[in-house]
Write an enzyme that holds these catalytic residues in place. Structure first.
Site, PDB file in Angstrom:
ATOM      1  N   ASP A 483      -4.731 -21.916   7.048  1.00 54.72           N
ATOM      2  CA  ASP A 483      -4.468 -21.202   5.797  1.00 54.72           C
ATOM      3  C   ASP A 483      -4.011 -22.119   4.666  1.00 54.72           C
ATOM      4  OD1 ASP A 483      -4.986 -18.501   6.040  1.00 54.72           O
ATOM      5  OD2 ASP A 483      -3.114 -18.089   7.083  1.00 54.72           O
TER       6      ASP A 483
HETATM    7  C1  BGC Z   1      -1.430 -17.671  10.245  1.00 56.69           C
HETATM    8  C2  BGC Z   1      -2.805 -17.943  10.802  1.00 56.69           C
HETATM    9  C3  BGC Z   1      -3.243 -19.339  10.440  1.00 56.69           C
HETATM   10  C4  BGC Z   1      -2.200 -20.359  10.835  1.00 56.69           C
HETATM   11  C5  BGC Z   1      -2.553 -21.747  10.361  1.00 56.69           C
HETATM   12  C6  BGC Z   1      -0.474 -18.755  10.675  1.00 56.69           C
HETATM   13  O1  BGC Z   1       0.759 -18.563  10.082  1.00 56.69           O
HETATM   14  O2  BGC Z   1      -0.967 -16.423  10.705  1.00 56.69           O
HETATM   15  O3  BGC Z   1      -3.735 -17.012  10.317  1.00 56.69           O
HETATM   16  O4  BGC Z   1      -4.439 -19.600  11.109  1.00 56.69           O
HETATM   17  O5  BGC Z   1      -0.941 -20.009  10.290  1.00 56.69           O
HETATM   18  O6  BGC Z   1      -2.489 -21.881   9.003  1.00 56.69           O
END
Ligand code: BGC
Length: 808
Positions: A483
């Site tokens: 993200d």
């Molecule tokens: C989110 C995921 C994401 C991950 C890496 C998490 O906090 O819920 O959707 O893939 O972080 O960024």
């Protein structure tokens, strides 16, 4: 150093000191009513939605961290203490907290009195039951004045913490016998209220927080308790609480139980009142009658235990190593179900007022529970599909109460659609239920625009194929799995969120990770297409996947490992040409899982590079070198100090991808070694460093660039639960449902010599014995005494018991 121990037969973690490095919590509830409870009884409860239906108040980031919960105070002739240590914190002669599956029991012993507080949410009840058991272990009679305490939240937890000019004039309660009713808001649009009651006559009560505590007093010294007398206060506005005073006389050796119930009730709009201005209490009376005696509590606990017995009997292992067995048989599966229930909403790191249900998160959480609750997995897949847009893209999140896509976050995370295929494939392989493909599901919740589920999957796949960049790799959009890798964001404004801010329009930033994910999903998608009656599509998928794999090798290969991405300007991300962030774990794991480069050696090279450059004693870090400054063109990932979160921490979600990839290459020793580094039961010995619960995965462990390397953060609600389950159960122990049958393909380390797995699948039971004598290689299978070619055992009819022997 440890702060407790596992009790494996009881399936409990036993904490033996109240002073753990951080609150170590557990979850109560499996259906609609949930509670978070720490080892000293802190936490809160909610019905379905942690933001909109919060029953009790909790203040995050407090001093000390964990205050506020369901507390008991005892006044024993002026000596005041709490059985759960908090909030009084009087020294205890013995302290023990047992976190079990859906319940927590906390015992305190103080000057000859033993008090055990048992907390659970019974199945089929929208309530928490708190049973306080008191035993006089001394030689003289005792009079214990017991005070209960919960503080009500005014339902919407966000409003409750922000809108004081309104809130402080709203609070209302009713008291009837030993039951205290929280009815704030009921006079207007609410059709729900809460009740906190005890199954004994009370000597008094309080419902006004300020009256109970007295001016200028803290949690440990409420005036009602220190004076030994409740004030029978009736709140009006300000802060409603519920506290009962029950006086308990105990002869030497005598024991007494009090049962408290904290419940949530709803009335139909036409039956809101039982008299003018008097709340209709029939549902509450029914609820309280179900838990009016200690024997009823015992029965509810036994019922909860048999629920878990049944669920956990679907996959059990005996490996000869108790740490492996307790992760596989109990704790990993338990965490998978909690995570599936709550997505990323409510934990000690998620406030319950932030995120809804993540699209990709929920799809991946489902991988950990399809064998446990297939019918709920089915429902979740259909709910998720209903938030998909007609073009195949998806809302990044949806709200659990309304099941509608969340407009604030919107869409544009280009990996999202593919996870729906991953989830559906796992569901159908587990259950054989092809009928799901024909279920008619709306797009964007619009009943005028619908299609069978398979059509949703088709649009998912083609959304990715229809959005390729200059190298033929998938466009990343706002972000892919990571993200925080925001290649189109270019944010210079501290007041805007990275993930929702207006992105630059551009069709250059590409993700090698999404390419790997697409190739990985392709075999399942092709099988689903065939099953749905589209053989042509199945054929085409194989060709698309082969083309994408070739594109990855020509444009996504950096020489020794897979590139991560191309940025907005077409520059490489995750390349040896970069000064920082030269190698990222995500594409190495996913491309090899997808089989890319397995034949020509790139897969092996990539995994060797992971081991050499990203492997640490505490797990595999996300990338190296960590970013030391903010890179405008990379986004949030570079906003964290080196070694934390997405900037080079051990993100436990990604490590199992590498484990699975290692198994793909037959390197079981290496796969198991990676697992051991992050598996909580193996880290129990270093709890003073790890600091969080040694029975569940955390999202991250600080990486080698961080001053606090090895320290975990964000336990419980993480994709690490499901993916570690897939890695250990399906790839290392190697028992995996496939289209044609149950695959038995263990990839074990030398440490595990004789392993037994009992797996229930599609109604049949498979008793599998693995003899790991040659330390690797493919297994020779015997099924019911007959030798069998290959590693797949055909599915047996429901009720059958199949004996499988696998010799390595
Ligand atoms: C989110 C995921 C994401 C991950 C890496 C998490 O906090 O819920 O959707 O893939 O972080 O960024």
């Amino acid at each position: 150093m440890r702060f407790g121990h596992f009790d494996d037969p009881a399936r409990e973690y036993v904490i033996t000191t109240p002073e753990t490095p951080h609150p170590w919590i557990n979850y109560l509830g499996t259906e609609d009513f949930f509670g978070l409870i720490s080892h000293t009884a802190g936490g809160y409860s909610f019905y379905r939605d942690a933001r909109l239906r919060r029953l009790t108040r909790y203040r995050y980031n407090n001093i000390p961290t964990d205050v506020g919960g369901r507390y008991f105070y005892l006044n024993d002739g002026g000596d005041v203490w709490s059985p759960t240590w908090a909030p009084v914190k009087a020294p205890l002669d013995r302290f023990e907290c047992r976190h079990g599956l859906g319940y927590t029991a906390i015992t305190g012993e103080h000057r000859g009195v033993l008090a055990e507080a048992l907390y659970l949410v019974p199945r089929g009840a929208d309530a928490e039951v708190h049973r306080l058991r008191l035993r006089n272990q001394s030689g003289k009679p005792r009079l214990l004045r017991v005070f209960s305490f919960v503080e009500f939240n005014l339902w919407d937890a966000f409003d409750d913490q922000t809108n004081y000019q309104r809130n402080l004039s709203l609070g209302e309660v009713e008291v009837e016998g030993s039951a205290i009713y929280h009815v704030t808001g009921y006079r207007e649009r609410r059709d729900h209220y809460a009740v906190y009651a005890v199954n004994a006559p009370i000597a008094g009560f309080d419902t006004d927080r300020d009256a109970f505590f007295g001016p200028y007093r803290g949690w440990g010294e409420p005036q009602a308790v220190t004076e030994g007398r409740a004030g029978n206060s009736r709140v009006s506005g300000w802060a409603p609480i519920a506290s009962h005073q029950v006086d308990v006389h105990l002869a030497p050796g005598e024991e007494a139980d009090l049962v408290f119930v904290l419940g949530y009730c709803e009335n139909p709009p036409e039956h809101k009142w039982e008299g003018p201005g008097v709340v209709e209490k029939a549902p509450a009376r029914d609820l309280l009658a179900r838990f009016a005696s200690s024997a009823q509590v015992d029965a509810a606990l036994a019922d909860l235990q048999s629920y878990w017995d049944d669920l956990l009997s679907r996959y059990t292992a005996r490996s000869g190593d108790s740490r492996v067995d307790r992760m596989v048989n109990t704790w990993n599966q338990y965490q998978c179900l909690v995570t599936f229930n709550l997505s990323r909403s409510a934990s000690y790191f998620e406030s319950g007022i932030g995120r809804g249900m993540g699209f990709r998160d929920s799809c991946q959480d489902l991988l950990g529970v399809v064998h446990l609750v297939p019918e709920r997995a089915r429902e979740r897949i259909l709910d998720l599909a209903a938030t998909q847009f007609p073009d195949g893209s998806a809302y990044h999140q949806y709200q659990p109460l309304t099941k509608r896509g969340n407009h604030e976050v919107g869409s544009g995370f280009n990996d999202d659609p593919l996870w729906l295929i991953e989830a559906t494939g796992a569901y159908v392989r587990e259950t054989g239920d092809l009928s799901i493909l024909g279920e008619v599901v709306p797009f964007d919740n619009d009943s005028g625009n619908t299609g069978p589920l398979f059509e949703h999957l088709r649009r998912s796949f083609h959304h990715v194929l229809g959005n390729l960049g200059p190298h033929g790799l998938p466009l990343i959009g706002r972000a892919d799995w990571n993200d925080c890798l925001n290649l189109n964001c270019f944010s210079t404004e501290p007041n805007e969120p990275f993930q929702t801010t207006q992105n630059r329009a551009g069709r250059t930033a590409e993700s090698v990770f999404i390419a790997g994910l697409l190739v990985h999903c392709a075999p399942d998608y092709a099988a689903l297409a065939r099953a749905a009656g589209f053989p042509g599509e199945a054929q085409a998928v194989a060709e698309h996947a082969a083309r994408m794999a070739a594109t990855v090798l020509s444009h996504g290969w950096d020489g020794e490992w897979f590139l991560r991405a191309y940025d907005f300007f077409g520059g490489k991300v995750g390349s040896r040409e970069c000064a920082e962030g030269q190698i990222f774990v995500e594409p190495q794991g996913f491309c090899v899982m997808a089989g890319i480069g397995v034949e020509d050696g790139q897969a092996e090279q990539a995994l060797d590079a992971v081991g050499a450059r990203l492997g640490t004693a505490h797990g595999i870090v996300l990338h190296q070198p960590a970013f030391t400054r903010y890179h405008l063109e990379l986004g949030e990932i570079t906003s964290y100090p080196p070694g934390y979160k997405e900037n080079g921490a051990v993100f436990c979600h990604t490590n199992p991808w590498v484990m699975i990839a290692e198994c793909r290459l037959g390197r079981g020793e290496q796969a198991f070694d990676y697992w051991r580094r992050i598996a909580p039961a193996f880290r129990e010995e270093i709890s003073e460093l790890h600091r969080l619960e040694p029975y569940v995965y955390s999202q991250m462990i600080a990486g080698r660039d961080a001053p606090r390397e090895g320290e975990a953060k964000n336990s419980w609600l993480t994709g690490a639960a499901a993916w570690n389950w897939v890695a250990i159960s399906q790839h290392i122990l190697g028992i995996r449902p496939e289209w044609e049958g149950l695959r038995v393909a263990p990839c074990l380390p030398a440490l595990l010599e004789d392993v037994e797995v009992v797996r229930r699948c599609r109604g049949a039971t498979y008793r599998i014995t693995i003899e790991n004598r040659s330390r690797g290689g493919s297994p020779r299978l015997t099924v019911d005494g007959h030798a069998r070619e290959g590693s797949v055992v055909p599915y047996a009819p429901p009720g059958a018991v199949v004996a499988v022997r696998a010799e390595m």
